[in-house]
Design a protein around this motif. Structure first.
Motif, short mmCIF file in Angstrom:
data_model
loop_
_atom_site.label_atom_id
_atom_site.label_comp_id
_atom_site.label_asym_id
_atom_site.label_seq_id
_atom_site.Cartn_x
_atom_site.Cartn_y
_atom_site.Cartn_z
N CYS A 195 -2.12 -10.29 -4.34
CA CYS A 195 -2.50 -8.87 -4.47
C CYS A 195 -3.46 -8.46 -3.36
O CYS A 195 -3.33 -7.39 -2.77
CB CYS A 195 -3.11 -8.61 -5.84
SG CYS A 195 -1.89 -8.67 -7.17
N GLN A 196 -4.40 -9.35 -3.04
CA GLN A 196 -5.37 -9.05 -1.98
C GLN A 196 -4.67 -8.92 -0.63
O GLN A 196 -4.89 -7.97 0.11
CB GLN A 196 -6.43 -10.16 -1.93
CG GLN A 196 -7.60 -9.82 -1.03
CD GLN A 196 -8.70 -10.89 -1.11
OE1 GLN A 196 -8.73 -11.73 -2.01
NE2 GLN A 196 -9.60 -10.86 -0.15
N LYS A 197 -3.78 -9.88 -0.35
CA LYS A 197 -3.05 -9.89 0.92
C LYS A 197 -2.18 -8.65 1.09
O LYS A 197 -2.08 -8.07 2.16
CB LYS A 197 -2.19 -11.16 1.00
CG LYS A 197 -1.64 -11.48 2.38
CD LYS A 197 -0.74 -12.70 2.35
CE LYS A 197 0.64 -12.30 1.90
NZ LYS A 197 1.51 -13.42 1.49
N ASN A 198 -1.54 -8.23 0.00
CA ASN A 198 -0.63 -7.07 0.06
C ASN A 198 -1.32 -5.74 -0.18
O ASN A 198 -0.67 -4.70 -0.18
CB ASN A 198 0.50 -7.23 -0.97
CG ASN A 198 1.44 -8.35 -0.61
OD1 ASN A 198 1.62 -8.67 0.55
ND2 ASN A 198 2.06 -8.94 -1.63
N ASN A 199 -2.64 -5.80 -0.44
CA ASN A 199 -3.38 -4.58 -0.72
C ASN A 199 -2.88 -3.90 -2.01
O ASN A 199 -2.76 -2.68 -2.05
CB ASN A 199 -3.24 -3.63 0.48
CG ASN A 199 -4.51 -2.83 0.67
OD1 ASN A 199 -5.50 -3.04 -0.03
ND2 ASN A 199 -4.48 -1.91 1.62
N TRP A 200 -2.54 -4.71 -3.00
CA TRP A 200 -2.07 -4.18 -4.28
C TRP A 200 -3.22 -4.18 -5.28
O TRP A 200 -4.06 -5.07 -5.27
CB TRP A 200 -0.95 -5.06 -4.86
CG TRP A 200 0.33 -5.03 -4.11
CD1 TRP A 200 0.72 -4.13 -3.16
CD2 TRP A 200 1.41 -5.97 -4.24
NE1 TRP A 200 1.98 -4.43 -2.71
CE2 TRP A 200 2.43 -5.56 -3.35
CE3 TRP A 200 1.62 -7.09 -5.05
CZ2 TRP A 200 3.64 -6.24 -3.22
CZ3 TRP A 200 2.82 -7.78 -4.92
CH2 TRP A 200 3.83 -7.35 -4.01
N GLN A 201 -3.19 -3.19 -6.17
CA GLN A 201 -4.11 -3.21 -7.30
C GLN A 201 -3.47 -4.05 -8.40
O GLN A 201 -2.27 -4.32 -8.36
CB GLN A 201 -4.33 -1.78 -7.80
CG GLN A 201 -5.04 -0.91 -6.77
CD GLN A 201 -5.12 0.54 -7.20
OE1 GLN A 201 -4.18 1.08 -7.77
NE2 GLN A 201 -6.24 1.18 -6.92
#
Ligand SMILES: [Zn+2]
Length: 393
Positions: A195-201
């Motif tokens: 999630c951090q890598k993909n900028n996902w919440q």
């Protein structure tokens, strides 16, 4: 090829339940003519389609599905359902689609009972865009499958499949703002990293046993918790929702927020009280404005089970029917076609014309309407049929 794919897709759109049921309708001259007249294609025999679906790379239909859904997203079709006017709620969950007493293919997962009986089965991990109005739209699907060459003891599992599923979502929807909704299997560093890598919440269910140090920290800070209460009442019940949150809770070098909602429902008729508690970990920093939408969005995760899997198993799509008893490739292709048909039907069932028909009287259900549509296509004369498409609200 277009006729073969469309014909197989319509087997699910018509909710035919099996290849036999579809073939028996196809034997009716009127049905074949009407389908050609309305939709512009000849109905292939399912044996012909099946030969193709055993050879077609499953990635082709997955890409087609992603292309169709991307079109809807570009048209801002799901715009008003975004979380905090920003990201699309994407629920992740796995479901079983077939169980066999014998080895079905080299990719079957296996389970051995205490008495030593081996069962062979297939599971698929889904990412579905969910909305508060009950839409469950497949974005990507990943089969949990055994690699024939791999160690028997180390079977593929939901968590490994999530890594591949996340890569698919990123590949097909590279710029889509995503908020992942997951159950108690998902609060772990692999998921947080992705999630951090993909900028996902993310808003992920926290069960009592999950992330012990995080929950201990929450326990220590409970006195400082921020609260917000909401009351909802209708004719039969009064509901109290107590929302609580804490920000900046450390877990393994990262900081997340903790969110909890306690729901108490009083039945005003028989005076009974029932309660539920929902707890989440999220990377969306909380405040008084965000807390209610965050907890309520977390609860939309069950839509993938209800509107997604249950509808596909029990409302005419026969997800668990063995459309292909021998081929793993065909099984994946039938699965993708079912997903596409379910998307089309969900939108059709919310179109103005269908809503008007459903409102005519209480006995008129979707199941009835589909049965009537099939009867109409089989028995009416081609020139009487005109279908004017319209977009749902
Ligand atoms: Zn198999």
């Amino acid at each position: 090829m277009a006729e073969i794919i469309t014909g197989s897709l319509f087997m699910y759109i018509f909710k035919e339940a099996s290849r036999n049921a579809y073939n028996s309708n196809r034997r009716e001259d009127g049905f074949r003519e009407n389908v050609l007249n309305c939709f512009g294609f000849n109905l292939p025999h399912t044996d012909t389609s099946d030969d193709v679906l055993r050879e077609l790379s499953p990635g082709e239909l997955e890409a087609l599905k992603a292309h169709l859904v991307s079109g809807l997203i570009e048209q801002k079709f799901f715009h008003k359902f975004r979380f905090l006017n920003q990201s699309y709620l994407v629920a992740i969950d796995a479901t079983g689609i077939a169980t066999f007493k014998h080895k079905h293919c080299d990719h079957c997962l296996t389970k051995t009972s205490k008495s030593g009986v081996v069962t062979y089965f297939h599971y698929v991990l889904e990412a579905k865009l969910v909305t508060s109005t009950g839409l469950a739209i497949s974005l990507a699907s990943e089969f949990i499958e055994n690699d024939p060459g791999r160690d028997y003891e180390k079977q593929d599992c939901e968590q490994k499949a999530f890594v591949r599923l996340a890569a698919k979502i990123k590949k097909y929807f590279p710029r889509l703002p995503v908020c992942i909704l997951g159950d108690g299997l998902y609060p772990n560093n692999t998921v947080f990293d992705i999630c951090q890598k993909n900028n996902w919440q993310f808003i992920i269910t926290l069960k009592d046993g999950n992330l012990k140090t995080f929950q201990q920290e929450v326990g220590l800070l409970k006195a400082t918790v921020k609260k917000q209460d909401v009351y909802r009442a209708n004719k039969t019940s009064r509901t109290t929702l107590e929302y609580e949150y804490l920000n900046d809770i450390e877990y393994d070098g990262r900081y997340f927020s903790w969110v909890e909602c306690r729901e108490t429902v009083i039945d005003t008729k028989d005076k009974t009280t029932s309660g539920q508690r929902f707890t989440y970990i999220t990377n969306v920093a909380q405040n008084g404005q965000k807390i209610v939408q965050t907890a309520d969005s977390g609860r939309l995760r069950w839509k993938i089970e209800n509107e997604g899997f249950n509808s596909q198993k029990n409302l005419g799509y026969e997800l668990e029917h063995k459309f292909s008893r021998v081929s793993f490739i065909a099984m994946q292709n039938y699965y993708q076609l079912l997903q596409i048909a379910h998307i089309i039907n969900q939108l059709a069932e919310r179109s103005k014309q269908v809503i008007v028909l459903l409102a005519e009287h209480s006995k008129q259900t979707i199941v009835d309407l589909w049965r009537k549509m099939m009867a109409y296509l089989i028995f009416s004369h081609a020139e009487e049929i005109s279908l004017a498409p319209s977009l749902p609200d």
